[in-house]
Scaffold this active site. Structure first.
Site, PDB file in Angstrom:
ATOM      1  N   GLU A  93       0.808  -1.230   0.000  1.00  0.00           N
ATOM      2  CA  GLU A  93       0.000   0.000   0.000  1.00  0.00           C
ATOM      3  C   GLU A  93       0.833   1.269   0.000  1.00  0.00           C
ATOM      4  O   GLU A  93       0.447   2.273  -0.592  1.00  0.00           O
ATOM      5  CB  GLU A  93      -0.958   0.011   1.194  1.00  0.00           C
ATOM      6  CG  GLU A  93      -2.227  -0.807   0.974  1.00  0.00           C
ATOM      7  CD  GLU A  93      -2.013  -2.287   1.189  1.00  0.00           C
ATOM      8  OE1 GLU A  93      -0.951  -2.671   1.715  1.00  0.00           O
ATOM      9  OE2 GLU A  93      -2.913  -3.076   0.840  1.00  0.00           O
ATOM     10  N   HIS A 134     -11.053  -4.367   9.816  1.00  0.00           N
ATOM     11  CA  HIS A 134     -11.506  -4.329   8.420  1.00  0.00           C
ATOM     12  C   HIS A 134     -12.843  -3.606   8.256  1.00  0.00           C
ATOM     13  O   HIS A 134     -13.523  -3.778   7.257  1.00  0.00           O
ATOM     14  CB  HIS A 134     -11.658  -5.748   7.866  1.00  0.00           C
ATOM     15  CG  HIS A 134     -10.375  -6.344   7.402  1.00  0.00           C
ATOM     16  ND1 HIS A 134      -9.281  -6.478   8.220  1.00  0.00           N
ATOM     17  CD2 HIS A 134      -9.994  -6.839   6.196  1.00  0.00           C
ATOM     18  CE1 HIS A 134      -8.288  -7.033   7.547  1.00  0.00           C
ATOM     19  NE2 HIS A 134      -8.694  -7.264   6.317  1.00  0.00           N
TER      20      HIS A 134
END
Lengths: 323, 322
Positions: free
Chosen positions: A60, A129
Site C-alpha cells: 500500500e 476491516h
C-alpha cells in the site's frame, strides 16, 4: 435512463474515462486478472491490457506513492486500495505527499491522482476491516474527499475526480454497491463540492453522506408516515464541504440531526454542528444532534456489531428528541 | 574525461561547498530557519551523477537537497531566496531548505519524510515507461532510507515492472547519529538490491569521475533492457546531520581521516595530474563562485517576503474551496 447498481455506475465511469483518455490507468491489488475483489474492474484487463490495468504486489505504501509520482509526471492514475483500512498504510503518501506537493513547491507540481477505497462496517469483518475513517482524511487541506450515496452521483463524481487536477480520495461504501438508481447513458459529470438536497421537508434537517444518507432517507420515509417532514441533505464531498444547502435548510427547519457512520468524536457531525452554530446561531431552536457509530472497535458477532452502527431507528429517536 | 568537463565539475563542487558554507553562516545569524542539512563532503555524488544525466532524465531526492538543485542548473539566487523565505524562492518561500524543486529542469524536489520520495520517484519512472520515452529517473536517498518500508516496496515494484530508475544510495555511513552497522542487519547496503533483482554497484563517492562513470553505465544498462539499477555510493558528510548536531556518535579522528579524501581535493589532484588547469586557474574559478554566492545572498536579501494572500494560494490547483 437506466436503472443500474452503484457498482455498475463506478465501473462505467472508470471504463468511459479510460476510453476517453489514454493517460488514465488503474493500479492496485487484484484489479486486473482477478477483476477486482469487489468486481468493479471485471473485464478491464481483457479490454485495456496489463499496461493500463496494473496488478500490484501487496504494497500500500508503494501504491499510494507510485501512483502519486505517475500523476506528478503527467498521467491520470486511479489507484485502488482494496479497502480503506489498508489505506492507513499509505496515509503518509496521501497526506504528506499527494496533498502537499502543489503547495509545498510553490505551485510547480500537480498531483492529479485518484485513490479509490471501499469502506464501512456491518459485514462481520472485525475491528481492523470495518473502519469508516473518512473524517481522518478530510482533516487535511490539499486532498479532496468524496463519498457518494447514489449511482448517479457515483458515476458523475468519479468522472469529475479523474478529470480533476487535484488529488482525490473517492470512498465507496460496500453496502451501497447493490443500491440501484437512475443513471443516464453516456457522459456527464457531477461537480465536486456541491451538497445535494435529496429530499425536501420543513420540520427537521438531516445532514448525511454515503451510507449515512441512505439511513437518513429511510428514517425520513418513516417519519413522513408519522407526519414529520424531514429534509435530507447529502454532502457528497467532505472536502470541499458545501454548507450552503445545509444552512439554507437549517434556516427553514431550525433543527438538525447529522448522520454519519464514522465515530462521533472529532467526526463529520462535529464539524457540521460547529459550523451550524457559527453561521446559523440565530436559527437554532434545539440542540444539534449527532447519530454516529458507538465508540468501540467493531466486534465480529453479528448482532453485537449491528448494535454499534447507525440505523434508521436511532435517527428517528434523535429527531423526536428535538421536535 | 575531457579537461573542460573536469573544470566544470570543479566549479559546481566548489559552488555547492561555498553555498553550504554560506547557508551555515546565515543559519547562525538566524536568517535561515527550520532544519538545515548540509551536503559538505558529499559533493562528488550529486555533481558526478547529475553530470551523467541527459536533459530528459529526472532527479528526485530527500531533504539534503541543495546540491541536486545546483547540479541541475537552478540559479543559486532562487535557492538562497527560498532559504530566506522569500517570494522569489524556487518554491515561493513555502518549502524551505528541505523542499527545493525546479520542475522545468526535471528536478522534482527534496522531500522531508525519510524514504517518502522513493515511491514518487518510482512513479515518475512508471510514467516515462508508460509514455514510451527513454528518460530515466535518478532517485537519491541516504543509507538510512534503506531501512524503511518505502524502500523495499518501491524497489520490489520497480523490479516487477522493470522501471527505468536508478536508486542512488548516498551512503554517508550514518542515518542521523546511528551508523549503518547499528541500523542495518546487513552492513553492506549493496546486498539490499539483490532481493529485488538488481545488480548493485559499489561506487567511490569521493571521486566525481567514478560517480559519473557509474551513473553513465547505469543509464546504459537501463537502455540495454537490464531494468532498474542500484548504486551504493560510499561518501561522508563532514558536518553534522543538521545544524545543531552535537556529533557525539563519531570521533574527530574519523572525520579527519575522511577529510583526507575531500572530494574537491581528490578532483584537484586529478586536474593537476591531467594538467587540465593551473592552480591560478582554479583560484580564479573559486573567486567567480564567491561572486555568484554574494550575488545570490544579495538577491535573496533584497527580495520581498510572500504577500499575505500567498498563504491561501496553491492549496489546490483548481482554487481554494471552503
Amino acid at each position: 435512463m437506466a436503472l443500474i447498481t452503484m457498482r455498475q455506475a463506478i465501473t462505467d465511469a472508470l471504463r468511459e474515462e479510460m476510453r476517453r483518455d489514454e493517460r488514465v490507468f488503474i493500479m492496485g491489488e487484484e484489479v486486473g486478472v482477478w477483476g477486482g475483489t469487489y468486481a468493479v474492474t471485471r473485464g478491464f484487463f481483457d479490454e485495456f491490457g496489463a499496461k493500463r490495468v496494473r496488478d500490484t504486489p501487496i504494497s500500500e505504501m508503494a501504491i499510494g506513492g507510485v501512483s502519486a509520482g505517475a500523476a506528478m509526471n503527467g498521467l491520470r492514475p486511479v489507484a485502488e486500495f482494496m479497502t480503506i483500512n489498508f489505506a492507513f498504510l499509505a496515509l503518509d503518501q496521501m497526506i504528506n505527499h499527494a496533498a502537499k506537493v502543489h503547495y509545498m513547491f510553490g505551485g510547480q507540481i500537480k498531483c492529479p491522482v485518484v485513490y479509490r477505497a471501499v469502506g464501512g462496517g456491518g459485514r462481520q469483518l472485525g475491528a481492523t476491516h470495518s473502519h469508516t475513517p473518512d473524517a481522518v482524511f478530510a482533516h487535511f487541506p490539499g486532498l479532496i474527499v468524496i463519498s457518494p450515496s447514489t449511482p448517479y452521483d457515483a458515476k458523475g463524481l468519479l468522472k469529475s475526480a479523474i478529470r480533476s487536477e487535484d488529488p482525490v480520495l473517492f470512498i465507496e461504501h460496500h453496502t451501497l454497491y447493490q443500491i440501484r438508481g437512475e443513471v443516464p447513458e453516456g457522459d456527464y459529470t457531477v461537480p465536486i463540492g456541491v451538497s445535494n438536497v435529496r429530499r425536501e421537508g420543513r420540520d427537521v434537517t438531516l445532514i448525511a453522506y454515503a451510507q449515512g444518507a441512505q439511513v437518513a432517507m429511510e428514517a425520513a420515509d418513516q417519519l413522513a408516515r408519522e407526519g414529520i417532514e424531514a429534509e435530507v441533505i447529502d454532502l457528497r464531498s467532505l472536502r470541499p464541504l458545501d454548507m450552503e444547502p445545509v444552512l439554507a435548510s437549517f434556516r427553514k427547519t431550525f433543527r438538525a440531526v447529522i448522520v454519519e457512520e464514522g465515530y462521533r468524536s472529532y467526526g463529520v457531525g462535529a464539524e457540521i454542528a460547529a459550523r451550524l452554530q457559527e453561521e446559523g446561531f440565530d436559527y437554532m431552536d434545539a440542540p444539534i444532534k449527532r447519530v454516529a457509530q458507538y465508540e468501540v472497535p467493531l466486534p465480529y458477532s453479528r448482532e453485537l456489531e449491528q448494535s454499534a452502527l447507525i440505523n434508521k431507528d436511532r435517527v428517528i429517536t434523535a429527531v423526536k428528541e428535538i421536535l | 574525461m575531457n579537461k573542460a568537463t573536469l573544470l566544470e565539475w570543479y566549479r559546481q563542487m566548489v559552488l555547492v561547498r561555498r553555498f553550504e558554507q554560506k547557508c551555515a553562516e546565515l543559519y547562525q545569524l538566524g536568517k535561515i530557519g527550520g532544519f538545515l542539512h548540509l551536503y559538505i563532503g558529499q559533493e562528488a555524488v550529486a555533481i558526478g551523477s547529475i553530470g551523467a544525466r541527459r536533459e530528459q532524465d529526472h532527479v528526485i531526492t530527500a531533504y539534503r537537497d541543495h546540491a541536486h538543485a545546483l547540479a541541475v542548473g537552478t540559479d543559486p539566487k532562487f535557492l538562497m531566496a527560498e532559504l530566506l523565505g522569500k517570494a522569489t524562492g524556487v518554491s515561493k518561500g513555502k518549502g524551505g531548505s528541505m523542499h527545493f524543486a525546479d520542475v522545468k529542469r526535471h528536478f522534482w524536489g527534496g522531500y522531508g519524510i525519510v524514504g517518502g520520495h522513493v515511491p514518487l520517484g518510482t512513479g515518475i519512472a512508471l510514467a516515462e515507461q508508460y509514455k514510451g520515452t527513454d528518460a530515466v529517473v535518478l532517485c537519491y536517498m541516504g543509507d538510512g532510507s534503506t531501512n524503511i518500508g518505502y524502500f523495499h516496496e518501491s524497489l520490489n515494484m520497480a523490479g516487477v515492472w522493470d522501471l527505468p530508475i536508478i536508486y542512488i544510495i548516498e551512503n554517508n555511513q550514518y542515518g542521523m547519529g546511528t551508523s549503518v552497522e547499528r541500523a542495518s542487519a546487513v552492513p553492506d547496503i549493496s546486498t539490499k538490491a539483490l532481493p529485488y533483482g538488481m545488480d548493485p554497484r559499489k561506487v567511490d563517492g569521493m571521486n566525481v569521475v567514478e560517480v559519473y562513470e557509474a551513473t553513465n553505465a547505469a543509464i546504459k544498462a537501463i537502455h540495454d533492457g537490464k531494468g532498474p539499477q542500484f548504486l551504493n555510493v560510499i561518501t561522508y558528510r563532514f558536518e553534522g546531520h543538521s545544524m545543531g548536531d552535537p556529533l557525539r556518535y563519531r570521533t574527530k579522528s574519523e572525520v579527519e581521516k575522511w577529510r583526507e579524501d575531500d572530494p574537491i581535493g581528490v578532483l584537484e589532484r586529478e586536474i593537476y595530474a591531467k594538467k587540465a588547469a593551473s592552480k591560478d586557474k582554479l583560484e580564479k574559478i573559486d573567486e567567480e563562485v564567491e561572486k555568484v554566492i554574494e550575488e545570490a545572498v544579495d538577491f535573496a536579501e533584497k527580495s520581498p517576503f510572500p504577500s499575505p494572500e500567498a498563504l491561501f494560494e496553491d492549496v489546490y490547483v483548481e482554487g481554494q474551496p471552503a
